[in-house]
Design a protein around this motif. Sequence first.
Motif, PDB file in Angstrom:
ATOM      1  N   UNK A   1       0.857  -1.178   0.000  1.00  0.00           N
ATOM      2  CA  UNK A   1       0.000   0.000   0.000  1.00  0.00           C
ATOM      3  C   UNK A   1       0.893   1.227   0.000  1.00  0.00           C
ATOM      4  N   UNK A   2       0.338   2.355  -0.374  1.00  0.00           N
ATOM      5  CA  UNK A   2       1.105   3.595  -0.372  1.00  0.00           C
ATOM      6  C   UNK A   2       1.199   4.171   1.046  1.00  0.00           C
ATOM      7  N   UNK A   3       2.031   5.189   1.180  1.00  0.00           N
ATOM      8  CA  UNK A   3       2.252   5.849   2.465  1.00  0.00           C
ATOM      9  C   UNK A   3       0.937   6.288   3.095  1.00  0.00           C
ATOM     10  N   UNK A   4       0.003   6.800   2.299  1.00  0.00           N
ATOM     11  CA  UNK A   4      -1.218   7.410   2.828  1.00  0.00           C
ATOM     12  C   UNK A   4      -2.331   6.411   3.135  1.00  0.00           C
ATOM     13  N   UNK A   5      -2.099   5.124   2.941  1.00  0.00           N
ATOM     14  CA  UNK A   5      -3.160   4.142   3.184  1.00  0.00           C
ATOM     15  C   UNK A   5      -3.496   4.071   4.670  1.00  0.00           C
ATOM     16  N   UNK A   6      -4.773   3.785   4.951  1.00  0.00           N
ATOM     17  CA  UNK A   6      -5.187   3.592   6.335  1.00  0.00           C
ATOM     18  C   UNK A   6      -5.654   4.882   6.975  1.00  0.00           C
ATOM     19  N   UNK A   7      -5.005   5.246   8.067  1.00  0.00           N
ATOM     20  CA  UNK A   7      -5.399   6.403   8.869  1.00  0.00           C
ATOM     21  C   UNK A   7      -5.306   7.696   8.050  1.00  0.00           C
ATOM     22  N   UNK A   8      -6.345   8.523   8.126  1.00  0.00           N
ATOM     23  CA  UNK A   8      -6.354   9.776   7.376  1.00  0.00           C
ATOM     24  C   UNK A   8      -5.240  10.727   7.794  1.00  0.00           C
ATOM     25  N   UNK A   9      -4.699  10.544   9.009  1.00  0.00           N
ATOM     26  CA  UNK A   9      -3.632  11.456   9.433  1.00  0.00           C
ATOM     27  C   UNK A   9      -2.373  11.273   8.597  1.00  0.00           C
ATOM     28  N   UNK A  10      -2.239  10.110   7.926  1.00  0.00           N
ATOM     29  CA  UNK A  10      -1.056   9.938   7.079  1.00  0.00           C
ATOM     30  C   UNK A  10      -1.090  10.911   5.899  1.00  0.00           C
ATOM     31  N   UNK A  11      -2.281  11.327   5.484  1.00  0.00           N
ATOM     32  CA  UNK A  11      -2.348  12.338   4.424  1.00  0.00           C
ATOM     33  C   UNK A  11      -1.783  13.662   4.912  1.00  0.00           C
ATOM     34  N   UNK A  12      -1.913  13.929   6.216  1.00  0.00           N
ATOM     35  CA  UNK A  12      -1.336  15.163   6.760  1.00  0.00           C
ATOM     36  C   UNK A  12       0.175  15.041   6.893  1.00  0.00           C
ATOM     37  N   UNK A  13       0.672  13.818   7.024  1.00  0.00           N
ATOM     38  CA  UNK A  13       2.108  13.620   7.217  1.00  0.00           C
ATOM     39  C   UNK A  13       2.864  13.326   5.923  1.00  0.00           C
ATOM     40  N   UNK A  14       2.156  13.109   4.814  1.00  0.00           N
ATOM     41  CA  UNK A  14       2.859  12.714   3.603  1.00  0.00           C
ATOM     42  C   UNK A  14       3.776  13.818   3.091  1.00  0.00           C
ATOM     43  N   UNK A  15       3.428  15.089   3.334  1.00  0.00           N
ATOM     44  CA  UNK A  15       4.331  16.161   2.931  1.00  0.00           C
ATOM     45  C   UNK A  15       5.671  16.027   3.639  1.00  0.00           C
ATOM     46  N   UNK A  16       5.654  15.619   4.909  1.00  0.00           N
ATOM     47  CA  UNK A  16       6.903  15.406   5.623  1.00  0.00           C
ATOM     48  C   UNK A  16       7.737  14.301   4.976  1.00  0.00           C
ATOM     49  N   UNK A  17       7.062  13.238   4.530  1.00  0.00           N
ATOM     50  CA  UNK A  17       7.784  12.156   3.871  1.00  0.00           C
ATOM     51  C   UNK A  17       8.433  12.657   2.575  1.00  0.00           C
ATOM     52  N   UNK A  18       7.696  13.420   1.796  1.00  0.00           N
ATOM     53  CA  UNK A  18       8.257  13.988   0.567  1.00  0.00           C
ATOM     54  C   UNK A  18       9.394  14.950   0.879  1.00  0.00           C
ATOM     55  N   UNK A  19       9.207  15.786   1.907  1.00  0.00           N
ATOM     56  CA  UNK A  19      10.239  16.759   2.278  1.00  0.00           C
ATOM     57  C   UNK A  19      11.503  16.072   2.757  1.00  0.00           C
ATOM     58  N   UNK A  20      11.346  15.046   3.593  1.00  0.00           N
ATOM     59  CA  UNK A  20      12.509  14.302   4.075  1.00  0.00           C
ATOM     60  C   UNK A  20      13.246  13.656   2.911  1.00  0.00           C
ATOM     61  N   UNK A  21      12.497  13.120   1.974  1.00  0.00           N
ATOM     62  CA  UNK A  21      13.105  12.455   0.831  1.00  0.00           C
ATOM     63  C   UNK A  21      13.939  13.413  -0.013  1.00  0.00           C
ATOM     64  N   UNK A  22      13.460  14.639  -0.224  1.00  0.00           N
ATOM     65  CA  UNK A  22      14.151  15.555  -1.140  1.00  0.00           C
ATOM     66  C   UNK A  22      15.178  16.440  -0.444  1.00  0.00           C
ATOM     67  N   UNK A  23      15.221  16.424   0.886  1.00  0.00           N
ATOM     68  CA  UNK A  23      16.201  17.280   1.583  1.00  0.00           C
ATOM     69  C   UNK A  23      17.205  16.472   2.373  1.00  0.00           C
ATOM     70  N   UNK A  24      17.272  15.159   2.121  1.00  0.00           N
ATOM     71  CA  UNK A  24      18.338  14.334   2.676  1.00  0.00           C
ATOM     72  C   UNK A  24      19.129  13.736   1.516  1.00  0.00           C
ATOM     73  N   UNK A  25      20.234  13.082   1.834  1.00  0.00           N
ATOM     74  CA  UNK A  25      21.172  12.624   0.816  1.00  0.00           C
ATOM     75  C   UNK A  25      20.519  11.642  -0.154  1.00  0.00           C
ATOM     76  N   UNK A  26      20.928  11.726  -1.407  1.00  0.00           N
ATOM     77  CA  UNK A  26      20.453  10.838  -2.448  1.00  0.00           C
ATOM     78  C   UNK A  26      19.810  11.618  -3.573  1.00  0.00           C
ATOM     79  N   UNK A  27      19.472  10.896  -4.645  1.00  0.00           N
ATOM     80  CA  UNK A  27      18.720  11.477  -5.753  1.00  0.00           C
ATOM     81  C   UNK A  27      17.255  11.172  -5.491  1.00  0.00           C
TER      82      UNK A  27
END
Length: 617
Positions: A414-440
């Motif tokens: 399932x995707x990050x946002x599956x299940x609890x609706x609060x994960x939709x509020x936290x998905x921006x953090x997941x995207x932000x962490x992904x693009x502002x930490x090491x790696x492509x």
Amino acid sequence: MTAPQSIRDLDLESFVDRTFHPSPAAWEDQVLYFLLLDRFSDGRETGCRDNRGHVVTTGTTPLCRPGDEGNAVRTEPEAAAWREAGSRWCGGTLKGLTEKMGYLRRLGVTAVWVSPLFKQCSFIPTYHGYGIQDFLDVDPHFGTRDDLREMVKVAHDNGIYVILDIILNHAGNVFAYDRGYTPYDGGTVYPVQGFRRGDGTPSLPFGPVDLAVNPDAWPDGAVWPWELQAPEGFTRMGHIQDWDRYHEFLDGDFFDLKDIHLGDGEVDAFTPSPALLALCEVYKYWLAFADLDGYRIDTVKHMGSGATRFFASTIHEFAQRLGKENFYLIGEITGGREFAFETLETTGLNAALGVDEIPLKLEDLVKGRSDPSGYFDLFRNSLLVRKDSHVWFRNKVVTVIDDHDQVCRGAKKERFCAGDLKWRRLVLNALALNVTTIGIPCVYYGTEQAFDGEGGDDRYLRECMFGGPFGAFRTSGVHFFDEESPVYREFAKILALRKEKVVLRRGRQYLREISGDGINFGLPFAMGGEIRSVVPWSRIFDTEEMLLAINTDADQPRTAWVLVDHSLHADGSRFACIYSTDSTQLRRTMTVRRINDFVHAVEVMVPAAGFVIFEPC
């Protein structure tokens, strides 16, 4: 334009003197976006913005609105039809993707990774593109070869590189064995009944096809180019049962996808097969024909290091002849971090995709399920791969959170946002962490619209952005190209800052210690299986430090004292907020406090489910 039937029909030398789109100087500066072509866009959307930013009024599919979610599953017959649609072609095209380059550019995407688009076996709905029957033509479901060339041109005009997903390890289900059950059995070569015709009937002779005798073998029967039709071009050892047993994972079929014999010998004494030589010519051709910027290579573990090295060398050299000095080869390499990075250095691939633990540890960190060090140590533990600095990872790993098959999850997909609706509020953090930490960093299509992928297997990870019969959130008939959605809008701001600030793209990275009293510091950690806390990290490039933090608490703002580099920031110096999910915090400053000679700290407040970026001022 008629597709060639043989590599002898390819005039590669005619491309050499042309001008091609140059490679980027550094791939760690890029933001990738991975999409399944069949599920992205059919070009019929209305109410979205075109490549110039104008609102489209000529389409027929409206934007999803509140109340539309679940419109395809209101009755069980409707739900069954929606589920079944997810296993078939849905209608995304190259022209649809071409018309969405503005959507991607405005988000901040700089490189689009497109799923395989070559001609599939016509008798089965391999909409995902991994069951190739003709390596020298575009599948008509997606469009034409000219549509591919136009898509790449428009992408380049919008400042977006194009990476194409390719397969060398196997072809589609292009022939049938002479028995129904063919498990890998110690290297036994099974007899073959014949190549399949366009309707799937295995009645073509298993060998080079004589079109004078079997004219209906072209274009939908057998396998193309002609050079792949030799029986010795396939291993013919049946399907893999043990995915980790040596030789079996190299020579066995990927389920019903037929394993191509790529060559013989260990890596330093490898001899390429005629099939591999032909595939090298195929992918040199597509590189030049479409002016591509990179390849993502499927199932590298199953190719073997010798074949992978030979292909990487061939493609890199040809790309350099065309002026593409940094043509990027990204390998899908399963089998653990050490194996992945050893494969990179052995073969000459540029980067590895995902590397097993990254997606799960990133998700667990953002959702407050595990110690943040679990994610950050994936990069800091450079000794594991015998490197002097964790900065080595900056352009060797493509990091993702959602993807199209989620091998790392096993049976529960399932995707990050599956299940609890609060994960939709936290998905921006997941995207932000992904693009502002090491790696492509790589964004999987729809994550910027909080797709949930609920359902439990691969098909539900592959919702349609454009509506169609299998739309996201269990819909049909509505699209999701919503540039006003909160996640899209805020993520675009973060990507704009990433583009502006080199430290966010290339800097060293440190998980920072925190304190509640400003005296006693330690790394944030989970208690009782959860962590509700500020999680801060620094990126340092030369003498510049930027401080970033997420809040894993979806309900309450959190405040903590956070260490910064004492050698870079004097007592009384200041940081300013340049991004916050709470816009009232912008330009708010905080003062560096000296705790002792080696400990300097600032007090950071992060909104509920929030993300902040500070820089010295």
